[in-house]
Scaffold this active site. Structure first.
Site, mmCIF file in Angstrom:
data_model
loop_
_atom_site.group_PDB
_atom_site.id
_atom_site.type_symbol
_atom_site.label_atom_id
_atom_site.label_comp_id
_atom_site.label_asym_id
_atom_site.label_seq_id
_atom_site.Cartn_x
_atom_site.Cartn_y
_atom_site.Cartn_z
ATOM 1 N N GLY A 47 67.510 0.522 -28.133
ATOM 2 C CA GLY A 47 68.144 -0.762 -27.900
ATOM 3 C C GLY A 47 68.091 -1.635 -29.139
ATOM 4 O O GLY A 47 67.778 -2.818 -29.055
ATOM 5 N N HIS A 48 68.392 -1.019 -30.283
ATOM 6 C CA HIS A 48 68.399 -1.768 -31.542
ATOM 7 C C HIS A 48 69.173 -0.994 -32.609
ATOM 8 O O HIS A 48 69.560 0.146 -32.412
ATOM 9 C CB HIS A 48 66.967 -2.041 -32.023
ATOM 10 C CG HIS A 48 66.193 -0.809 -32.352
ATOM 11 N ND1 HIS A 48 65.423 -0.154 -31.425
ATOM 12 C CD2 HIS A 48 66.093 -0.087 -33.503
ATOM 13 C CE1 HIS A 48 64.856 0.900 -31.995
ATOM 14 N NE2 HIS A 48 65.262 0.971 -33.254
ATOM 15 N N SER A 49 69.347 -1.662 -33.734
ATOM 16 C CA SER A 49 69.954 -1.088 -34.930
ATOM 17 C C SER A 49 69.059 -1.460 -36.108
ATOM 18 O O SER A 49 68.269 -2.400 -36.016
ATOM 19 C CB SER A 49 71.354 -1.676 -35.116
ATOM 20 O OG SER A 49 71.916 -1.263 -36.337
ATOM 21 N N ARG A 94 71.288 2.300 -31.239
ATOM 22 C CA ARG A 94 70.836 3.501 -30.544
ATOM 23 C C ARG A 94 70.063 3.139 -29.293
ATOM 24 O O ARG A 94 69.313 2.160 -29.264
ATOM 25 C CB ARG A 94 70.004 4.408 -31.447
ATOM 26 C CG ARG A 94 68.538 4.092 -31.656
ATOM 27 C CD ARG A 94 68.161 2.985 -32.631
ATOM 28 N NE ARG A 94 68.962 2.845 -33.810
ATOM 29 C CZ ARG A 94 68.688 3.419 -34.978
ATOM 30 N NH1 ARG A 94 67.610 4.113 -35.131
ATOM 31 N NH2 ARG A 94 69.483 3.229 -36.001
#
Length: 131
Positions: A47-49, A94
């Protein structure tokens, strides 16, 4: 999307296989290694980039899905082989989900932990792709 599945060199042996990550097997210097385990099947991780950090994800055991989004397209890849690594470049959102029982996700990163390198807000991620 500039993601890539990388073959991790392995040595087949009747006593058990051996996989090796060294030298130029991956396109960055390893700065951090961590792993996810005991993730409930209905939970998700990620839940991040990342702005600068590259990561290689490997399913050491079991399987899980990696949902990737570069702001234009979305792709899902199941990882389930310990001799295949998923190289995730910068600027890709992702999420990891559908963890099988006993799964272990190894993450090899090009940088040490730095909170300022993360984009954790999806709307902020999308707006960063528009600039």
């Amino acid at each position: 999307m500039n993601i890539k599945l990388i073959d991790i060199p392995k040595i087949n042996d009747v006593r058990g296989n051996l996989a090796v990550i060294e030298g130029n097997c991956i396109p960055f210097e390893i700065k951090r290694v961590y792993y996810l385990f005991d993730v409930p099947s209905n939970a998700y991780r990620g839940g991040h980039s990342h702005k600068e950090q590259l990561e290689l994800l490997v399913a050491l055991s079991g399987s899980f899905d990696v949902i990737l989004n570069d702001g234009n397209s979305k792709q899902s890849i199941m990882l389930n082989k310990p001799d295949k690594g998923l190289l995730i470049p910068t600027g890709v959102w992702r999420e990891l989900e559908n963890f099988s029982s006993g799964s272990v996700c190894l993450v090899i990163a090009s940088g040490e932990f730095d909170e300022s390198d993360y984009i954790r807000d999806y709307d902020l991620f999308l707006s960063s792709k528009q600039s």
